[in-house]
Design an enzyme around this catalytic site. Structure first.
Site, short mmCIF file in Angstrom:
data_model
loop_
_atom_site.label_atom_id
_atom_site.label_comp_id
_atom_site.label_asym_id
_atom_site.label_seq_id
_atom_site.Cartn_x
_atom_site.Cartn_y
_atom_site.Cartn_z
N LEU A 33 0.82 -1.22 0.00
CA LEU A 33 0.00 0.00 0.00
C LEU A 33 0.86 1.27 0.00
O LEU A 33 0.40 2.32 0.45
CB LEU A 33 -0.99 0.00 1.17
N GLY A 36 -0.25 1.74 -3.99
CA GLY A 36 -1.58 1.15 -4.20
C GLY A 36 -2.53 1.61 -3.10
O GLY A 36 -2.10 2.10 -2.06
N TYR A 144 13.66 3.93 -13.39
CA TYR A 144 12.43 3.12 -13.44
C TYR A 144 12.53 2.09 -14.56
O TYR A 144 12.31 0.89 -14.35
CB TYR A 144 11.17 4.00 -13.63
#
Ligand code: UDP
Length: 332
Positions: A33, A36, A144
């Site tokens: 989380l 998310g 990334y």
């Protein structure tokens, strides 16, 4: 069949979870989380086939405990976004590389029948060939892209060395309801929809003629599930895209609103365009949702972006300082 979805509380993960439950699978979500949100799972949280484990992928003991009895793994858990990856490369390395090796080892220990990795088309950087096939070279432009690619390499390596049945799906510009709206400046749909709700102009980068292979989330979910269910071993890398690029100007026309122009960002491709021959031939998958239908769905769900940050040229400039600083010049 017991499935596990890492990153299941995220944008794509939560759509995957809903579809797996519709198909009658048991679904265990592993998510820390950090980006998310549990609210993304509100439609399924009461389902008796659904379990939620708040676990950080970096914590191997907890990952291993969550993997008991699992047959199929969908590994979507990762840190996303470009600028924070430039600012905090170690955090991205931990989550996306170390986290992936933990998932692979936990999957191997319980002898899963298949592991599907959500890879990123950002690995292609600025490609020489369009539409871009899986055979094109990898040129990660920022941490990334690099860390998601290293994760893919790990997945393929575990497939080769340990015989784990794996597939890595390189996703192109995924959009759909619940597309992430964190505090970070990112994905164009969240930026534009929040601007539309606030009555502000769309911040079009460059002249808006750049094109992207926008892929609707339900098509991506179908691809992930097809790869998991395929009788044949997939065993490699597959592009997942719509196969039809659309320009930012086309997007703005469909969303309908005023426009303001902001500078182009260094290292950004003019075009992303997936060659999807391989996934068509391997899995018989093809995209179902046209760009016009997908954008209409976004507009129908626009209220989701009511609480999202509203970006303007100045706040985008401030948020992108490190992007220009590190990607804007050639080093060495
Ligand atoms: N874009 C834009 N305005 C914004 C953000 C993005 O015009 O405020 C454009 C950007 O130039 C790119 C497309 O939208 O062509 C998708 O950008 P995004 O950051 O979503 O994905 P990526 O650049 O990683 O493909």
């Amino acid at each position: 069949m017991k499935t596990i979805v890492t990153g299941g509380a995220g944008f794509i993960g939560s759509h995957l979870v809903e579809k797996l439950l519709d198909f009658g699978y048991e679904v265990r979500v592993v998510d820390n989380l950090s980006t998310g949100q549990f609210s993304n799972l509100s439609a399924v949280s009461g389902n008796s086939n659904f379990e939620f484990h708040q676990v950080d992928l970096v914590d191997f003991e907890s990952v291993q405990a969550a993997f008991k009895g699992v047959d199929i793994v969908f590994h979507l858990g990762a840190l996303a976004d470009i600028v924070p990856s430039i600012q905090h490369p170690l955090a991205y390395f931990h989550a996306n590389v170390h986290g992936t090796s933990n998932v692979l080892e936990a999957a191997r220990a319980v002898n899963v029948s298949r592991l599907i990795y959500a890879a990123s088309s950002s690995c292609y950087g600025i490609p020489d060939v369009y539409p871009t096939s899986e055979a094109e070279p990898v040129r990660a432009q920022y941490p990334y892209a690099l860390t998601k690619y290293l994760g893919e390499e790990l997945v393929l390596h575990w497939g080769k060395v340990y015989g784990l049945s794996v597939a890595s799906l390189r996703l192109f510009n995924v959009y759909g309801p619940r597309a992430r709206t964190s505090g970070t400046y990112g994905a164009v749909f969240g930026v534009f929809l929040a601007q539309k709700l606030a009555g502000k102009p769309f911040t079009v980068i460059g002249d808006g003629t750049q094109v992207r292979d926008f892929t609707y989330v339900s098509d991506v979910v179908n691809a992930l599930i097809s790869a998991a269910r395929s009788e044949e071993a997939v065993g490699g890398v597959l592009n997942v895209g719509s196969g039809i690029p659309h320009s930012i100007n086309q997007l703005v026309t469909l969303l309908d609103g005023e426009v303001t122009y902001i500078p182009r960002r260094p290292g950004e491709p003019d075009c992303t365009w997936a060659n999807i021959e391989k996934i068509r031939n391997t899995l018989g998958w093809k995209p179902q949702v046209s760009f016009e239908q997908g954008v209409a769905q976004m507009l129908a769900n626009i209220e989701y972006w009511r609480e999202a940050p509203v970006w303007d040229p100045e706040s985008i400039r401030a948020a992108s300082v490190d992007w220009f600083k590190y990607l804007g010049k050639k080093h060495g």
